[in-house]
Design a protein around this motif. Structure first.
Motif, mmCIF file in Angstrom:
data_model
loop_
_atom_site.group_PDB
_atom_site.id
_atom_site.type_symbol
_atom_site.label_atom_id
_atom_site.label_comp_id
_atom_site.label_asym_id
_atom_site.label_seq_id
_atom_site.Cartn_x
_atom_site.Cartn_y
_atom_site.Cartn_z
ATOM 1 N N LEU A 156 1.067 -1.223 -0.017
ATOM 2 C CA LEU A 156 0.121 -0.096 0.184
ATOM 3 C C LEU A 156 0.973 1.453 0.107
ATOM 4 N N ALA A 157 1.838 1.310 0.743
ATOM 5 C CA ALA A 157 2.935 2.399 0.549
ATOM 6 C C ALA A 157 3.330 2.699 -0.736
ATOM 7 N N HIS A 158 3.824 1.654 -1.234
ATOM 8 C CA HIS A 158 4.211 1.679 -2.615
ATOM 9 C C HIS A 158 3.157 2.331 -3.549
ATOM 10 N N GLU A 159 1.920 1.846 -3.490
ATOM 11 C CA GLU A 159 0.744 2.017 -4.308
ATOM 12 C C GLU A 159 0.628 3.654 -3.984
ATOM 13 N N LEU A 160 0.947 4.315 -2.787
ATOM 14 C CA LEU A 160 0.610 5.425 -2.653
ATOM 15 C C LEU A 160 1.425 6.437 -3.252
ATOM 16 N N LEU A 161 2.874 5.668 -3.703
ATOM 17 C CA LEU A 161 3.956 6.672 -4.213
ATOM 18 C C LEU A 161 4.218 6.200 -5.500
ATOM 19 N N CYS A 162 3.499 5.444 -6.274
ATOM 20 C CA CYS A 162 3.384 5.022 -7.664
ATOM 21 C C CYS A 162 2.875 6.058 -8.436
ATOM 22 N N PRO A 163 3.594 6.583 -9.584
ATOM 23 C CA PRO A 163 2.909 7.441 -10.361
ATOM 24 C C PRO A 163 1.496 7.032 -11.035
ATOM 25 N N GLN A 164 1.607 5.803 -11.254
ATOM 26 C CA GLN A 164 0.193 5.297 -11.809
ATOM 27 C C GLN A 164 -0.906 5.055 -10.704
ATOM 28 N N GLY A 165 -0.447 5.112 -9.450
ATOM 29 C CA GLY A 165 -1.423 4.864 -8.421
ATOM 30 C C GLY A 165 -1.979 5.911 -7.815
ATOM 31 N N GLY A 166 -1.459 6.130 -6.476
ATOM 32 C CA GLY A 166 -1.823 6.975 -5.566
ATOM 33 C C GLY A 166 -3.191 6.915 -4.680
ATOM 34 N N PRO A 167 -3.619 7.535 -3.943
ATOM 35 C CA PRO A 167 -4.764 7.539 -3.130
ATOM 36 C C PRO A 167 -6.279 7.048 -3.938
ATOM 37 N N SER A 168 -6.276 6.068 -4.568
ATOM 38 C CA SER A 168 -7.560 5.848 -5.119
ATOM 39 C C SER A 168 -8.486 5.040 -4.482
ATOM 40 N N CYS A 169 -9.628 4.799 -4.962
ATOM 41 C CA CYS A 169 -10.778 4.261 -4.419
ATOM 42 C C CYS A 169 -10.153 2.838 -4.063
ATOM 43 N N ASP A 170 -9.339 2.122 -4.738
ATOM 44 C CA ASP A 170 -9.214 0.532 -4.285
ATOM 45 C C ASP A 170 -8.345 0.701 -3.136
ATOM 46 N N TYR A 171 -7.396 1.819 -3.175
ATOM 47 C CA TYR A 171 -6.487 1.822 -2.100
ATOM 48 C C TYR A 171 -6.979 2.116 -0.915
ATOM 49 N N TYR A 172 -8.123 2.948 -0.646
ATOM 50 C CA TYR A 172 -8.938 3.280 0.408
ATOM 51 C C TYR A 172 -9.639 1.812 0.916
ATOM 52 N N LEU A 173 -10.039 1.334 0.094
ATOM 53 C CA LEU A 173 -10.830 0.069 0.144
ATOM 54 C C LEU A 173 -9.929 -1.068 0.830
ATOM 55 N N VAL A 174 -8.901 -1.161 0.282
ATOM 56 C CA VAL A 174 -7.967 -2.188 0.983
ATOM 57 C C VAL A 174 -7.560 -1.725 2.484
ATOM 58 N N LEU A 175 -7.149 -0.491 2.537
ATOM 59 C CA LEU A 175 -7.115 0.054 3.880
ATOM 60 C C LEU A 175 -8.140 -0.050 4.899
ATOM 61 N N ALA A 176 -9.492 0.214 4.165
ATOM 62 C CA ALA A 176 -10.522 0.010 5.354
ATOM 63 C C ALA A 176 -10.555 -1.535 5.634
ATOM 64 N N GLN A 177 -10.498 -2.419 4.898
ATOM 65 C CA GLN A 177 -10.599 -3.834 5.189
ATOM 66 C C GLN A 177 -9.521 -4.314 6.233
ATOM 67 N N THR A 178 -8.379 -3.608 6.173
ATOM 68 C CA THR A 178 -7.260 -4.101 7.101
ATOM 69 C C THR A 178 -7.695 -3.384 8.562
ATOM 70 N N TYR A 179 -8.130 -2.275 8.532
ATOM 71 C CA TYR A 179 -8.807 -1.602 9.783
ATOM 72 C C TYR A 179 -9.960 -2.376 10.264
ATOM 73 N N MET A 180 -10.758 -2.890 9.525
ATOM 74 C CA MET A 180 -11.982 -3.486 9.838
ATOM 75 C C MET A 180 -11.523 -4.841 10.531
ATOM 76 N N LEU A 181 -10.773 -5.644 10.035
ATOM 77 C CA LEU A 181 -10.007 -6.794 10.537
ATOM 78 C C LEU A 181 -9.452 -6.526 11.926
#
Length: 932
Positions: free
Chosen positions: A727-752
């Protein structure tokens, strides 16, 4: 003339010069392959300058290691190398690197990353006598042509040479003006190859400088004279548009080499190749990695089929018993005839006499001893193969005990053989299992989702007990153990999967992940490298290898692995891209002004200024688009809030905008981003000024980055330690960033982790980015369900199932929405949603929901059918037995009601309200409880 330095002897450097380039005019296309040439002139033999068996083969631009290797640079490269004028060398220089030079070379690359390649302009001179004399005098009195002109430098990223096994880098590299501060900052090089006197002395000793060249390089011009103060600034920062960040020293540095600035303006680049006979960093062979994996996890071979094994011995014994039984029966028929007919029985006394007479005939005729010899060999095989007795016994007691045991076994097997021959009917096959392996996996995930880990473990273990050779069963149980933090058990499962199939990529990757979690990094590197050798085209394997090197802080190998993954993703997108039409290929051109090129070449480190839509001028040519494309374009524009700010519509322009806000109750920002063009008028919205002769198709863009693809796999296997790093690399990736999928995965980890406040924050950000994503609403519904806000959960679940596309795990959406309907006594809706779930993925819980809804609706026949189906899928659910008891009592069936109630109590029914309801119905009907 181009020059560079290569370590040759120890830390000394050997200068390389490429001179006498041939000017090629536009329109000429160079043939491929073409021979490379020796850097020696005046060879009279025809073809003598060509190097034997050495050719320039070229290749796809995307596979190069240089800078201009993207799809956007393809047209520029084709025009520059075919249409425009260019200079060709086609030369190859060679040198030997001794061990000390190799060490120095590796150290220089690791410290500086970039290798400078200098370029200068050398005028063509017809008469060298006068020029040579001036050069001999040290350049005194020389004119402007004797000075270093058009001094440029290309920064070759030599880091790929430090990748394991890499022996060659080739690519196109841009040429920049030679500025001392920039060269020192990037290469840590204090001296110029062309300008420094010491370097020119070395070149002169090697005979690499002509008299005219010495005259030219003997002068140090104003434009290349080093400044007194070295300004440590990046080139991208120097050319920023913000004048407040431009220092006086940087401005002076730019003015020092005005001629060199033309390299940037004209987009000059050079194509150069570095090749090694042996790699600087050796790579382990695939055979070595496979042997290491086999040493750690020995493969489990299938047992060979032996024709003379114990099973074969027992089968031979059965065959001999059957043969002897048929012979004795024939003998009986010869003596007494076929007296046993249907409806006629012989007296037991007569049968005993016939038995004695038959024994007498067999012994007196010698047939008894013949039968004994016939079966003797089969008995010997059983002793050897079944009991493994091949040596004599030590005493008589052991022999007697063995004979007793053997006799019992032989008699039992004789009865088995005779029953197979004499039975009137074939035995009925065992009843088929009602559950498959996939259903057991679904039941386990249901129990896991409900927090009943003991029941989930039971289902996973039952799958393994049915087929211990199934790799997927081992992986599923291992991922479940990872969720419950039983790392040793998880490692055992993954290694068991690798022992069944050493070439199974997910198993090897999971073994490496477990080795990292248990801090066994050497074994982890072996597993990950073996995965890349088994499937070199796997984006997943290379990305996880890069994440592992990132844990070890090995930056060079991190860059290597991620670059390989990006290249593989580009290649896969090229294969999936549909071929262009024949008519479009000839007319597809883009007209760009130099200012447009300048805008496109802005460094990635600069922040693009936010642009108000109202400031964009009216385009001279309108690009016509279909009605279907317009919403897509508007949605794409709405997904980049940091680059484009849309002015909110006025109340007078669109009254429905505010009305829709009040109805849905969403934030102003999310509504602005999700509003379709048909609902929101943007009077100031104008398209940017880009003119196309024919609208070209956009280059294929990856729907997900390599990190998001890897995150999806890691989330499925519960490897959360790697998920956060990805997730940290996805945040720094030029093609990535804080996208919807990024926040979804982060939310799932917090939910667990049951951090529901952070989960809610992430889901709110995801809603703002993509309001129409069903997965967002499904996760928001799960959050509300877990926190007890069932009203909001119901609204989120209903929104999820209303989308055309389904969320990832619709099964759990159906289950939880159905339970909310049952709680709110909306039984019709509960029945429909549970029937929908039973149709897509039937389980005990889905049919139980149907049964409960039908029972509450007084549909007893349908309720009994649904509960019977649930009981067939899982007969250990106490709630199913409880509702079966209620249905049977309502139908007046006492025996079935008592049996169902007995199993509900035996399985410890935990629903107290349901238990009290059963007791009340028992009192009403007068039966159902057999206990005192």
């Amino acid at each position: 003339m181009i020059g560079l330095q290569v370590p040759a002897v120890g830390e000394k450097e050997c200068p390389f010069l490429f001179k006498n380039g041939v000017l090629k005019f536009g329109g000429e296309k160079e043939p491929l392959p073409r021979p490379k040439k020796w850097p020696v002139t005046n060879i009279l033999a025809p073809g003598g300058q060509n190097i034997p068996d050495s050719f320039i083969v070229g290749g796809a631009y995307e596979e190069e290691d240089g800078e201009l290797n993207t799809l956007e640079d393809r047209d520029l490269r084709i025009q520059a190398e075919t249409v425009k004028k260019r200079i060709m060398w086609d030369l190859e220089r060679r040198c030997y690197l001794d061990p000390l030079a190799v060490i120095c070379f590796r150290k220089r690359i690791a410290d500086c990353r970039y290798w400078p390649v200098e370029m200068t302009r050398v005028p063509v001179v017809t008469s060298t006598k006068t020029k040579g004399g001036k050069g001999d005098k040290g350049g005194g009195g020389g004119g402007e042509e004797e000075q270093i002109s058009f001094h440029g430098v290309a920064y070759i990223n030599a880091v790929p040479l430090l990748y394991p096994g890499v022996k060659r880098i080739r690519g196109a590299f841009r040429v920049y003006p030679y500025l001392d501060n920039e060269v020192f900052e990037k290469t840590k090089c204090l001296f110029s190859l062309f300008r420094d006197i010491g370097h020119q002395t070395a070149l002169n000793k090697l005979g690499l400088l002509t008299p005219h060249t010495k005259g030219i390089l003997g002068k140090t011009t104003k434009e290349d004279r080093p400044t007194k103060e070295v300004v440590m600034r990046k080139a991208s920062n120097i050319v920023r548009r913000d004048t407040s960040d431009t220092t006086i020293e940087a401005a002076i540095s730019i003015c020092q080499n005005i001629e060199g600035q033309q390299y940037i303006e004209s987009g000059t680049y050079i194509v150069i190749e570095f090749a090694l006979d042996k790699p600087l960093v050796p790579k382990r062979l695939p055979e070595e990695l496979a042997s290491r994996v086999k040493e750690m996890i020995p493969p489990r071979p299938q047992l060979p089929r032996r024709t003379a094994g114990a099973k074969k011995a027992v089968e031979d014994y059965h065959t001999q018993v059957t043969s002897i039984a048929e012979a004795i029966l024939d003998e009986y028929h010869e003596l007494f005839g076929r007296q046993l007919v249907e409806g006629y029985a012989i007296d037991s006394h007569i049968l005993e006499n016939q038995k004695c007479q038959l024994n007498y005939e067999l012994n007196s005729s010698g047939k008894y001893f013949a039968f004994k010899e016939q079966i003797k060999h089969a008995v010997v095989k059983i002793v050897r193969e079944k009991y493994l007795k091949t040596t004599a016994f030590d005493n008589l007691d052991q022999l007697q005990a063995f004979l007793s045991e053997l006799y019992v076994y032989l008699v039992d097997q004789m009865h088995v053989a005779l029953n197979q021959v004499l039975s009137q009917q074939t035995p009925s096959p065992p009843p088929p299992s009602f559950t498959t392996s996939e259903q057991l996996r679904l039941f386990a995930r249901e129990a896991q989702n409900n927090g009943d880990y003991n029941l989930a473990a039971t289902y996973y273990q039952e799958r393994l007990s049915r087929d211990r050779q199934d790799i997927q069963s081992w992986l599923d149980y291992g991922t479940f153990c990872l969720l419950t933090e039983n790392n040793l058990k998880a490692q055992e499962c993954f290694r068991e999967a690798v022992s069944l199939d050493p070439n199974h990529l997910p198993s090897i990757l999971l073994c490496g992940i477990m080795a990292v979690m248990l801090e066994n990094y050497e074994d982890a590197e072996v597993f990950f490298e073996d995965a890349t050798c088994l499937e070199p085209s796997s984006i997943l394997a290379w990305t996880i290898l890069g994440l592992f090197y990132d844990i070890q802080e090995n930056d060079i190998r991190v860059e290597m692995a991620f670059q390989k993954a990006f290249k593989l993703q580009k290649a896969s997108l090229q294969k999936e891209r549909p071929p262009p039409e024949v008519g479009d290929a000839a007319v597809r051109k883009v007209s760009m002004s130099p200012s447009a090129v300048e805008v496109l070449s802005v460094s990635a480190e600069e922040e693009l200024p936010s642009v108000e839509v109202s400031d964009i001028p009216e385009p001279p040519v309108t690009i016509h688009r279909t009605e279907e494309e317009k919403p897509k374009i508007a949605r794409k524009m709405s997904l980049a809030p940091s680059r484009l700010r849309l002015a909110p519509p006025k109340a007078s322009d669109d009254e429905s905008f505010h009305r829709l806000q009040e109805e849905e109750g969403v934030s102003k920002m999310s509504r602005k981003m999700s509003m379709a063009p048909s609902r929101m008028k943007l009077p100031s919205l104008k398209e940017p000024k880009v003119v196309f002769e024919t609208e070209p198709p956009p280059p294929p863009q990856p729907t997900t980055t390599i990190f998001m693809e890897t995150i999806n796999f890691l989330m499925d296997v519960n490897a959360f330690q790697f998920v956060h790093r990805a997730l940290a690399h996805e945040l720094l990736c030029p093609q990535g960033g804080p996208s919807c999928d990024y926040y979804l995965v982060l939310a799932q980890t917090y939910m667990l982790k049951k951090e529901y406040s952070k989960t809610e924050e992430c889901l709110e950000m995801a809603v703002q980015i993509d309001y129409l994503n069903p997965e967002v609403w499904a996760q928001k519904g799960h959050l509300c369900y877990l926190t007890g806000d069932f009203g909001e959960a119901k609204a989120c679940y209903e929104r999820t199932i209303s989308f055309v596309t389904d969320a990832k795990d619709m099964h759990f959406v159906y289950l939880r929405l159905g339970s909310i309907y049952l709680e709110r006594k909306e039984y019709d809706k509960a029945k429909d949603i549970y029937l929908l779930a039973s149709k897509k993925s039937p389980s005990c819980l889905t049919w139980l929901g149907v049964g409960i809804a039908c029972y509450r609706l007084k549909e007893m026949v349908e309720a009994e059918d649904a509960l019977s189906e649930a009981n067939a899928l899982n007969n250990n659910n106490a709630e199913v037995w409880a509702y079966l008891a209620l249905v049977c009592m309502q139908g007046g069936r006492q025996l079935e009601a008592e049996q169902s109630y007995k199993y509900a109590v035996k399985l410890e029914l935990a629903n107290e309200e349901l238990l009290q309801e059963i007791h009340q119905v028992q009192l009403d009907v007068g039966f159902g409880d057999p206990s005192f």
